[in-house]
Design an enzyme around this catalytic site. Structure first.
Site, mmCIF file in Angstrom:
data_model
loop_
_atom_site.group_PDB
_atom_site.id
_atom_site.type_symbol
_atom_site.label_atom_id
_atom_site.label_comp_id
_atom_site.label_asym_id
_atom_site.label_seq_id
_atom_site.Cartn_x
_atom_site.Cartn_y
_atom_site.Cartn_z
ATOM 1 C CD GLU A 67 -1.819 2.311 1.489
ATOM 2 O OE1 GLU A 67 -1.425 3.088 0.578
ATOM 3 O OE2 GLU A 67 -1.944 2.642 2.655
ATOM 4 C CB CYS A 127 -1.439 6.819 1.602
ATOM 5 S SG CYS A 127 -2.845 5.909 2.278
#
Length: 484
Positions: free
Chosen positions: A213, A247
């Site tokens: 990720e 993110c």
């Protein structure tokens, strides 16, 4: 306190626990998940204080976005686990049904989770929740950039979770290097692409499967027909979380040229409403994680060719940096070089929605694309996720899979998707003795009659599957089968 020398011993002990069958028990897994929720609830003050010290994180942000998520997902996983682990029986053709085709849900084994610093509670325990639910044993390696929090985890995790199955290993590059030298049954890494390449190279030596990720530059496209004021408010809210250090933060905004100034005014209006005295000393705005990240951000700002329309104040000693908004940013600008991961928001003017889509498609695939538009642009773009008319709120829907694509990572997470990540689908059949009469044709030596039976069976399958309208099509296909 773990040392480099003890890391292989810890891994071996966890592997022995896994092979003992302890983690295979569903009630045992559920108990560990409930304990995880209890830990998040009981130790919330220590956790909030640690994240305030390491990151300057507001307590409300930690409670809502980290502790709340951990508790909710641990409890949901415990509740739904009995359904998840059930063996599946796929639909097969009638003559294969006596074989009892089955898909079992097996834990992968002993896994390594390497978590980041920006949302260290959520991004440590979100994958751990799935690993516990799946029945794996785990080493959790938290980030060295949040030392207070990471040390706290090493102290409190053994109080709640079985230390025979779950261990926290702290350290910096030498410890991480030693971890990556070992063989794992899965590695789950959240972070940046540069480190991901190092981890993936180490994993490849053992053919270890991975989940990555990685974030990336998540763009925002604003259709000129959309409510600019509302878009600005929702984008700004998303950008201010953890001072932009998340993110899925909006990384840059694409807006039609004739709407740019209207958007800037709306940003200024809502920023003043959010932070009437500025964000520099606001308890609702976080700090930059380290001196190196602070210098990286200020360097990007010093090199931009865009026009600063909201220039945030800076305090290097405290690693505090207010939001800075820059308009008239063009392709190739310093602010478009890499994921910003901080309180900087570039505005890129375009002449049309099509040009905005083309701009996004010319870059690396983002983790998420934000689109303030009523037009359908899903099929025209490629991203891990797509969110219409808001930012960050997709993280609240645990039933949706969270994933990247390309440079932004791969494989899925959230609730059952995280469980699936750490689970092997184990296929099985059980051939009954009574089937032997129908299996005679497969045994050597193959007689001419047996070959005819096999070909005849294949022809019947083709005919039943495709049912062609023209006889010559069937003839062509069966002739090829006969040649094979």
């Amino acid at each position: 306190m773990s040392t480099i020398a003890t890391i292989p011993k810890i891994r071996d002990a966890l592997r022995a626990t896994f092979h003992s069958g302890l983690t295979h028990s569903i009630p045992w897994r559920q108990h560990q998940l409930y304990q995880l929720a209890h830990m998040a609830q009981n130790e919330r003050e220590l956790i909030c204080n640690a994240l305030q010290k390491d990151l300057g994180k507001p307590k409300t942000e930690v409670l809502a976005n980290e502790l709340g998520s951990v508790i909710k997902r641990a409890l949901k996983s415990a509740e739904r686990l009995p359904e998840w682990v059930k063996a599946e029986h796929p639909e097969v053709i009638d003559w294969q049904k006596p074989w009892n085709p089955t898909i079992y849900k097996a834990p992968k084994g002993t896994v390594l989770i390497i978590s980041p610093w920006n949302f260290p509670m959520m991004l440590s325990f979100q994958p751990l929740t799935g690993a516990i639910a799946a029945g794996c044993t785990v080493i959790l390696k938290p980030s060295e950039l949040v030392p207070t929090f990471s040390q706290l985890l090493e102290e409190i995790v053994p109080k709640y979770l079985d230390p025979n199955a779950y261990r926290v290993v702290n350290g910096v590059i030498p410890e991480t290097t030693k971890l990556l030298e070992l063989q794992w049954d899965h590695i789950f890494y959240t972070g940046n692409g540069k480190v991901a390449r190092i981890i993936a190279s180490a994993a490849a030596k053992h053919l270890t499967p991975m989940t990555l990720e990685l974030g990336g530059k998540s763009p925002v496209i604003i259709d000129s027909a959309y409510n600019i004021d509302l878009a600005a408010k929702r984008i700004l809210w998303g950008k201010c979380h953890n001072a932009g250090q998340i993110c899925v933060a909006p990384d840059y905004v694409l807006v039609q040229r004739d709407k740019q100034d209207e958007l800037v005014k709306a940003f200024q209006k809502h920023y003043n409403a959010f932070f009437s005295k500025g964000a520099l000393d606001s308890p609702s705005f976080g700090s930059i994680v380290s001196d190196s990240h602070y210098k990286r951000l200020t360097s990007l700002l010093s090199r931009t060719k865009g026009e600063m329309v909201l220039k945030g104040r800076a305090d290097a000693a405290r690693k505090r940096l207010e939001l800075t908004i820059v308009k008239n940013v063009a392709g190739g600008d310093s602010l478009l070089e890499e994921e910003l991961f901080g309180p900087i928001l570039p505005i890129v003017p375009v002449d049309s929605l099509d040009q905005a889509v083309n701009f996004v498609n010319a870059s690396s695939h983002p983790l998420v694309l934000y689109a303030f538009s009523d037009n359908e642009i899903v099929s025209e773009t490629h991203s891990g996720g797509i969110v219409f008319n808001d930012t960050l709120q997709q993280l609240a829907v645990s039933e949706l899979p969270f994933t990247g694509v390309g440079e932004s990572g791969y494989r899925y997470q959230f609730i059952k998707y995280t469980y699936d990540t750490f689970t092997q689908l184990r296929s099985s059949i059980d051939m009954p003795k009574e089937a032997e009469a129908n299996l005679v044709v497969r045994y050597l030596p193959h007689s001419e009659e047996a070959v005819k039976v096999i070909i005849s069976h294949a022809m019947i399958m083709v005919h039943s599957k495709y049912r062609p309208h023209h006889p010559h099509v069937l003839h062509h296909r069966t002739r090829r089968l006969a040649l094979l």
